[in-house]
Design a protein around this motif. Structure first.
Motif, short mmCIF file in Angstrom:
data_model
loop_
_atom_site.label_atom_id
_atom_site.label_comp_id
_atom_site.label_asym_id
_atom_site.label_seq_id
_atom_site.Cartn_x
_atom_site.Cartn_y
_atom_site.Cartn_z
N THR A 1 0.80 -1.21 0.00
CA THR A 1 0.00 0.00 0.00
C THR A 1 0.84 1.27 0.00
O THR A 1 0.40 2.32 -0.47
N ASP A 2 2.05 1.21 0.53
CA ASP A 2 2.88 2.42 0.60
C ASP A 2 3.53 2.80 -0.72
O ASP A 2 4.35 3.71 -0.77
N THR A 3 3.18 2.09 -1.80
CA THR A 3 3.62 2.34 -3.19
C THR A 3 5.06 1.94 -3.45
O THR A 3 5.56 2.18 -4.54
N HIS A 4 5.75 1.32 -2.51
CA HIS A 4 7.12 0.88 -2.73
C HIS A 4 7.16 -0.55 -3.27
O HIS A 4 6.41 -1.42 -2.83
N LEU A 5 8.06 -0.77 -4.20
CA LEU A 5 8.48 -2.12 -4.57
C LEU A 5 9.90 -2.28 -4.03
O LEU A 5 10.81 -1.57 -4.44
N VAL A 6 10.08 -3.21 -3.08
CA VAL A 6 11.36 -3.36 -2.40
C VAL A 6 12.02 -4.66 -2.83
O VAL A 6 11.39 -5.73 -2.81
#
Length: 601
Positions: free
Chosen positions: A319-324
């Motif tokens: 949900t935080d828009t990060h792809l880690v």
């Protein structure tokens, strides 16, 4: 919202955290896959079930470039999967299964599964069959043919929606997660051979529902499940019994992915934590092994909705828009860029364009465009000073698109007299007339059909030409004069290829046009002679921005391993405009994360 989607409220757990999470996730499905409120919404973002016997999602695929498929307000994507090598499928709450054209970057076809909203999907180990889990409790099997998919049969219908699916690596059985139980099916007969009831206990209290968000079927017959009670559980599929349970979170465990060797797996939680489990010997000299939670990672602030396990890294998104991308250092042989922790936030697409002459910025949203005049200052200072504005920025225009399709690309001409944008099926061109602080907008009618579904739009420096990259690989040159247009030429893709061009750059003198495709290569065209001039060798990472320098005509290219700004351009010799999207601003617009009680408070 489609009719099938209206009755598809996401299942809720009994604790307050679960209820809040469900409402939050329902919101996330209908907003941007990137920064909320600023970037295009409804792009493909969903959990991709990865595990033994399935095509593995690899961080190395980044080198092929980032592909983008425009969204649609009636589609909420719930599942993604790869099959037969490079075939990509999605399914969602409108009840359709969609296959995508990876070259043209559009939908190849859509098929209704006739089971209501689809919550889960998985390809068989042989890549020849596709399973979907539906709102009505049905599990449907489709045959993957060279051109499409074909319905084969239904499995025994269950009493509640099917939220997760996993194939046994042999392809003989499947596990299906639902509300309060897990079903094991025999693929040949379609019959349920076991029903495993999950524990409703949550922190010592019995709850009304337990939602099985993810399942993974291992070669030895073990089924691993993750659920809304914060548990990771291990089941014996032969006897239908619980073998072991791990309570790892005070909130939902939402996703799971298993390594291809079945010696480790990764799970993501609603608290933003990613946990790594490994299969290790019970003692140093023992051949007996057990699953042990070895590494927790906290790289997310909100729900981790999807995870993947590549041979050398753990990949998570939410949900935080990060792809880690978190490397497994013991698996990395060479300590290079691939060994670094990477957070990918912004899309590699042009969402802002600039009119230098009028100091205007055009911002692209999912279903509308906004035109702003930049503020100005009369103050002076030394380099690095922040100067006060003597005139604030002005909001000049709000242009809303018609229909449910998202805007794919847009651009304003350098002179500020033209605005163009495209959706998946229509192309729009407007002429702007300025009268003091008022703008008169006139649409150019009867645009040719070959301009539909443009992937990138760019005006020449003198605003007399419009360059349009179509999803079929062609580059069109359109002459603009007064309020009319004329098609001048089309650069066609090389024989046998349909490579979509995702970025364009034109030289200030209008003689050269550079186009970047999905293969990370860049083609340079001679606009005067109307021919391909050269092709720049491909780099390991996709192109995120490029420009042709004035005077020298040098081509400057930025790649994804460098480029966090959304936009930067020169207004004149002394003025540079940059648009940033601070991560704190993105996170501030998200639903609040779960609050964790700290010791002593």
């Amino acid at each position: 919202m489609a009719a099938a989607e209206r009755g598809a409220a996401r299942p809720t757990g009994d604790n307050r955290t679960s209820r809040r999470r469900r409402r939050r996730r329902e919101h996330c499905l209908r907003t941007s896959g990137y920064a909320p409120g600023a970037l295009p919404g409804q792009s493909l973002r969903a959990r991709a079930h990865v595990g033994p016997g399935r095509r593995e999602v690899s961080a190395g695929k980044e080198s092929a470039g980032q592909l983008f498929f425009p969204g649609h307000e009636s589609r909420a994507t719930e599942a993604l999967c790869w099959a037969e090598g490079q075939r990509l499928f999605s399914a969602g709450l409108n009840g359709e299964i969609i296959e995508y054209d990876l070259q043209a970057l559009n939908i190849k076809y859509a098929m209704d599964a006739f089971g209501g909203p689809i919550w889960s999907m998985a390809a068989s180990p042989s890549d020849s069959q596709l399973l979907v889990g539906c709102e009505d409790g049905s599990v449907k099997l489709f045959q993957i043919t060279p051109d499409k998919i074909q319905f084969e049969r239904n499995f025994d219908r269950q009493k509640s929606r099917i939220l997760s699916l996993s194939w046994h690596p042999s392809g003989t059985h499947i596990a299906a997660g639902s509300i309060d139980y897990i079903s094991v099916f025999d693929v040949k007969s379609g019959s349920a051979v076991h029903k495993m009831i999950v524990d409703r206990q949550y922190m010592g209290v019995s709850k009304r529902k337990c939602i099985v968000w993810g399942v993974a079927f291992l070669s030895d017959g073990t089924v691993i499940s993750v659920d809304s009670a914060g548990k990771v559980q291990f089941w014996d599929s032969a006897t239908g019994t619980l073998v072991k349970s791990h309570l790892i979170a005070n909130a939902d465990v939402q996703s799971i992915a298993v390594a291809n060797q079945e010696d480790s797996f990764v799970v993501g939680t609603a608290e933003g934590t990613v946990f790594h489990f490994q299969l290790v010997p019970v003692t140093s000299n023992s051949s007996e092994k057990q699953w042990v939670r070895t590494k927790p990672f906290q790289h997310h602030t909100h729900d981790v909705r999807t995870v993947a396990h590549s041979p050398t890294s753990l990949i998570s998104g939410g949900t935080d828009t990060h792809l880690v991308i978190r490397p497994l250092m013991e698996k990395v042989e060479v300590k290079n860029y691939d060994a670094a922790l990477r957070k990918i936030t912004f899309p590699h697409r042009r969402l802002i364009s600039c009119s230098r002459k009028r100091h205007l910025l055009l911002f692209q949203f999912a279903h509308h465009l906004e035109l702003w005049r930049l503020g100005s200052t009369v103050a002076t200072g030394k380099n690095g000073d922040t100067l006060p504005l003597s005139k604030n920025a002005d909001h000049l225009l709000y242009l809303k698109t018609k229909g449910p399709e998202n805007i794919i690309c847009s651009c304003i001409s350098p002179c500020g007299s033209w605005i163009a944008y495209s959706t998946a099926s229509r192309f729009f061109l407007y002429r702007l007339n300025y009268e003091h602080d008022n703008i008169n907008l006139k649409r150019v009618s009867k645009m040719p059909a070959f301009l539909r579904s443009a992937l990138q739009i760019l005006f020449s420096e003198d605003s007399t030409k419009l360059f349009v990259a179509s999803n079929q690989g062609a580059l069109h040159i359109v002459q603009l004069s007064g309020g009319s247009f004329k098609h001048l030429h089309a650069f066609q893709p090389q024989s046998g290829t349909v490579e979509a061009m995702c970025l364009l750059a034109v030289s200030p003198d209008g003689n050269w046009l550079a186009a970047s495709g999905t293969s990370a290569g860049v083609h340079v065209y001679n606009v005067k002679q109307l021919k391909l001039h050269c092709t720049v060798p491909a780099y390991n990472f996709p192109v995120t921005a490029m420009a042709i320098a004035p005077n020298t005509n040098n081509l400057v290219i930025a790649h994804s391993d460098q480029q966090p700004l959304l936009f930067m351009d020169l207004l004149d010799e002394r003025t540079l405009v940059a648009v940033e999207r601070p991560l704190d601003d993105i996170i501030a617009q998200l639903p609040p994360p779960i609050k964790k009680k700290k010791f002593g408070t």
